[in-house]
Design a protein around this motif. Structure first.
Motif, short mmCIF file in Angstrom:
data_model
loop_
_atom_site.label_atom_id
_atom_site.label_comp_id
_atom_site.label_asym_id
_atom_site.label_seq_id
_atom_site.Cartn_x
_atom_site.Cartn_y
_atom_site.Cartn_z
N UNK A 15 0.83 -1.20 0.00
CA UNK A 15 0.00 0.00 0.00
C UNK A 15 0.86 1.25 0.00
N UNK A 16 1.91 1.25 0.81
CA UNK A 16 2.75 2.44 0.92
C UNK A 16 3.52 2.74 -0.35
N UNK A 17 4.00 1.72 -1.03
CA UNK A 17 4.86 1.96 -2.20
C UNK A 17 4.10 2.00 -3.51
N UNK A 18 2.92 1.40 -3.57
CA UNK A 18 2.17 1.41 -4.84
C UNK A 18 0.76 1.98 -4.70
N UNK A 19 0.27 2.12 -3.47
CA UNK A 19 -1.09 2.60 -3.27
C UNK A 19 -2.15 1.55 -3.53
N UNK A 20 -1.74 0.31 -3.77
CA UNK A 20 -2.67 -0.79 -4.06
C UNK A 20 -2.40 -1.94 -3.11
N UNK A 21 -3.40 -2.79 -2.84
CA UNK A 21 -3.19 -3.93 -1.97
C UNK A 21 -2.44 -5.05 -2.71
N UNK A 22 -1.79 -5.94 -1.98
CA UNK A 22 -1.15 -7.08 -2.63
C UNK A 22 -2.19 -8.11 -3.06
N UNK A 23 -1.87 -8.88 -4.06
CA UNK A 23 -2.77 -9.96 -4.48
C UNK A 23 -2.53 -11.16 -3.56
N UNK A 24 -3.51 -12.07 -3.46
CA UNK A 24 -3.29 -13.28 -2.66
C UNK A 24 -2.06 -14.06 -3.11
N UNK A 25 -1.80 -14.04 -4.43
CA UNK A 25 -0.63 -14.76 -4.95
C UNK A 25 0.67 -14.12 -4.45
N UNK A 26 0.70 -12.79 -4.38
CA UNK A 26 1.90 -12.10 -3.88
C UNK A 26 2.09 -12.36 -2.40
N UNK A 27 1.00 -12.41 -1.65
CA UNK A 27 1.10 -12.72 -0.22
C UNK A 27 1.63 -14.14 -0.03
N UNK A 28 1.08 -15.09 -0.79
CA UNK A 28 1.53 -16.49 -0.67
C UNK A 28 3.01 -16.63 -1.00
#
Length: 833
Positions: free
Chosen positions: A181-194
């Motif tokens: 959120x801080x660096x792109x202003x968007x949430x991570x995707x579930x795939x990125x979290x995994x």
């Protein structure tokens, strides 16, 4: 009686009447100057016009000078100091501050001043005006404490001093959501979290950070803060609010940030790109920064008044963005608190007073301009102009018959001059081709029923004029800066009035309290820009680093990010601020390196969970004993909802778009002259950054955002029911819930798995058992409610223009839509943990 409690090296006011933990060693900047500034400088400060008794308490010499046997401050002798006598006096005619001032000192403040004088009244220069010296990084010897970089050393040293411990590192799901959120202003995707959770290497987090810094979304996220500071909008403002085409400058900012343009270069190009040798198109385009101000082109407006106000706006924006000083206070008089004179203001003004701008403009295109139009735009404009000429000739031929007059004579020499009201001016005295949008509707309404053929012809003319105006606006010409061949003289203006120049002529120079321009520096905007980013300047690096810190932690190391003057806050972590500022310059003003340093620190990576005791001790987290937790800005909430729904279109740059907006907003603000035309298709799902910004009525889905009418560098966070009404009812959010429901219904077969996926999309974590049970109960209730109200299903599922998968059961889809609305509005979903 209210007393002071010192815990963070600055004063807290407590209501219990007790002076707790007074500082052992008084410091002028920390303990004394804030008292003098708040209570004394208004009458005994820099402003000569308001100064009483010819006494200055903002300067050591004036405060300690003996006049007629009396001295305000006699070092070592508080009993012989007039200041102490006055502040302790019970006589309303003698006591200072005077009762009329509505200012008063607490007993603790009085005692502090008395003690300071008895200790020798050691003076100091305001901290922000002194060039920072790189502090030594504290040596933390505690083996239990993990120091990831120097930021942690400074923070932990202070926590140790206060008897506090840092918080543990946040959970991995929380950490990747926070930094994404801080660096792109968007949430991570579930795939990125995994992927992050599976990566057990010590470099896992750093790899995530590097990926985010290299994402094109990084430039979009950090562009937003700059647009607020630059007062960027797509219209001029004021009545009429004509459209301008400044969006290519916005796109330049995105490119510059993504390319990691050094901040000193970023500064120079925007303040003086047009003055660089053999300036390129991009360098000239960058100078549009100082043409982002409002522009008053109302009828009857004096162009010189507009021009002068535009120059003042540039002065004050530059003062805020790079110096963190409230220089605008000096438009009319010497500053009442900071050592900046009105003469300093107009000497600074002279840097910006040399452009060819006249204060006049047409349709948001006020010269000087950079032509970035395309052949297609020019062809459409040419066609619109030719069409207007043809229709104007039809009107002229009709009017020659309707209003007979001698051959070759103007319409004003006919009965048209006898028309009522404004018509004798706007119709009779103006040739058809030059009639404007404001005048024609009155004429059309007048002739309807009197001469319908003429009224219809005027309607045709009005449509042609509107088309010409629209096409003229859509030709991409960007307002930029230039320099007059012959310099314009600059005079101090009495009370800042454009038409009241004094005899005091000034030339370009920097405020006297700051280091002067180098002798060989050009005395123009280029010299000013180079001076701003010179290592000799004590403010620019500090001010810039502080704003970046504010964006990450919700509050700056200096809370008053817009004011580093004596009325501003003394930084809680000054050593850390100075170290970061010096390191920033030493590293070539590398913004991405600074951002990486911050997010890689253990300080940034702490859990945001807080105990009641710590909340009471450090309510605003100024000691940085835990991770920051605050509601995301409204633009980020909207972008996140689109991303979580799978609707977001990640196209980079381009002309502004018109997403959903309630009917009548523009019409009401423009007296019916401007109608909002909603876009279709992908334009509805672009990032909020690209939304058309009408200056007099900003995007309706936003809250707590700068109005973009003047420079703003301070974050706002309020809490009102209007916010929830937006995130629950705005078309974008309802549609996002519908699309998100469709996404999870197609991805998972079981309700428990669907709820878990919804949580992972919204909060990046798995749902807890008790949360799951509550949501399952709610889901069953929603299914029952919708089964009993089929009409509600149709209404809910028809919101928004994105297509619905009709293979899904409508009742179930509606129930899940309502549940997703609930989840997207959870406190955790709209908060950066």
């Amino acid at each position: 009686m209210r007393r002071f409690f010192s815990i963070l090296n600055f004063a807290f006011v407590l209501p219990d009447g007790l002076l707790l933990s007074a500082p052992k060693d008084l410091d002028f900047n920390r303990d004394i100057q804030p008292i003098l500034s708040e209570n004394c400088y208004h009458c005994h400060g820099p402003d000569k016009a308001e100064r009483k008794a010819d006494l200055r308490l903002d300067q050591e010499k004036g405060a300690k000078t003996v006049t007629d046997g009396v001295t305000a401050i006699k070092p070592g002798h508080s009993a012989e100091s007039e200041l102490i006598k006055r502040i302790f006096s019970d006589d309303p005619d003698e006591v200072m501050p005077t009762p009329k001032s509505n200012r008063s000192l607490t007993a603790a403040q009085k005692e502090m001043l008395k003690r300071w004088i008895d200790d020798g009244a050691k003076w100091g220069v305001h901290w922000a005006l002194v060039k920072p010296v790189k502090p030594v990084v504290p040596n933390i010897s505690d083996p239990k404490t993990k120091i990831k970089n120097p930021i942690d050393a400074f923070v932990l040293a202070r926590l140790k001093q206060e008897g506090l411990n840092p918080s543990p590192e946040a959970a991995r799901e929380t950490l990747i959501r926070r930094v994404t959120l801080d660096l792109t202003g968007l949430p991570p995707t579930p795939e990125e979290v995994d992927a992050f959770i599976r990566d057990a290497s010590s470099q896992a987090y750093e790899r995530v950070v590097d990926r985010l810094l290299n994402s094109p979304r990084y430039g979009e996220r950090w562009c937003w803060d700059w647009l607020d500071a630059a007062r960027y909008a797509d219209t001029n403002g004021f009545q009429g609010d004509p459209t301008r085409s400044m969006w290519p400058w916005r796109d330049w900012v995105i490119r510059a940030i993504n390319q990691n343009m050094p901040y000193d270069k970023f500064t120079i190009w925007q303040l003086a790109g047009d003055l660089l040798p053999k300036a390129t198109t991009d360098q000239k385009l960058a100078s549009g920064f100082n043409r982002n101000h409002m522009m008053n082109g109302e009828g009857g407006r004096i162009p010189e008044e507009t021009r002068v106000e535009n120059v003042m706006d540039r002065v004050e924006t530059t003062g805020t963005v790079w110096l963190g000083l409230t220089i605008g206070c000096c438009r009319c008089h010497d500053h009442k608190f900071d050592p900046i004179l009105q003469r300093d203001y107009f000497a600074f003004y002279d840097f910006f007073n040399q452009t060819s701008e006249t204060g006049q403009g047409h349709n948001g295109h006020a010269p000087p301009l950079l032509d970035l139009s395309t052949p297609e735009e020019n062809a459409r404009l040419k066609a619109a102009v030719e069409n207007l000429k043809v229709i104007a000739m039809e009107v002229e031929a009709f009017e020659l018959v309707k209003f007979p007059r001698p051959a070759g004579k103007p319409l004003s020499e006919s009965d048209a001059s006898k028309l009522p009201g404004n018509l004798s001016l706007t119709l009779a005295r103006v040739p058809p081709a030059k009639r404007n949008i404001e005048a024609l509707p009155e004429a059309i309404n007048y002739f309807k029923g009197r001469d319908d053929d003429y009224a219809k012809l005027l309607e045709k003319l009005l449509a042609a004029v509107r088309n010409r105006e629209t096409e003229s606006t859509q030709v991409t010409k960007v307002m930029i800066m230039d320099t007059l061949a012959k310099p314009r003289s600059t005079f101090v203006l009495a009370k800042g009035a454009y038409d009241k120049p004094t005899a005091k002529k000034v030339t370009a120079s920097t405020p006297a309290v700051l280091p002067p321009l180098p002798a060989n520096a050009p005395k123009n905007r280029l010299g000013l820009a180079q001076w701003l980013v010179s290592p000799r300047n004590p403010l620019t690096a500090r001010v810039t680093v502080n704003r970046f810190w504010q964006a990450f932690f919700g509050i700056g190391l200096v809370k008053t990010s817009e004011d580093f003057g004596v009325q501003g806050e003394k930084p809680v972590h000054q050593a850390l601020l100075d170290w970061l500022a010096i390191d920033f310059v030493k590293n070539g003003w590398d913004v991405k390196a600074l951002h990486k340093l911050i997010v890689m620190s253990g300080t940034y990576r702490q859990s945001s969970k807080i105990t009641p005791q710590l909340l009471e001790r450090d309510p605003e987290n100024r000691l940085l004993s835990h991770g920051a937790r605050f509601r995301m800005p409204s633009w980020m909430i909207r972008d996140g909802a689109l991303a979580q729904a799978g609707l977001l279109k990640e196209k980079l740059g381009g002309s502004p778009v018109n997403p959903y907006q309630p009917e009548g907003i523009w019409e009401e603000a423009t007296f019916g002259k401007t109608k909002y035309q909603q876009d279709k298709g992908d334009a509805l799902y672009r990032r909020t950054l690209y939304t058309f910004w009408r200056r007099i009525v900003g995007p309706t889905m936003l809250f707590d955002n700068a109005a973009r009418q003047v420079c703003n560098v301070k974050m706002y966070r309020t809490n009102t029911p209007l916010h929830a009404l937006t995130t629950l009812n705005d078309v974008t959010y309802v549609e996002a819930a519908r699309a998100m429901a469709q996404r999870i219904l197609l991805a998972e077969k079981e309700d428990e798995a669907r709820i878990n996926l919804a949580f992972r999309l919204a909060m990046a974590r798995t749902v807890k058992p008790d949360e799951k049970d509550i949501l399952l109960q709610r889901l069953q209730l929603l299914k029952i409610q919708f089964s009993e109200d089929r009409e509600a299903i149709g209404k809910l599922l028809s919101v928004g223009e994105s297509p619905r998968d009709t293979k899904l059961d409508a009742g179930e889809h509606a129930a899940w839509t309502a549940l997703c609305q609930l989840i997207l509005n959870l406190d955790e979903a709209i908060t950066k943990e």
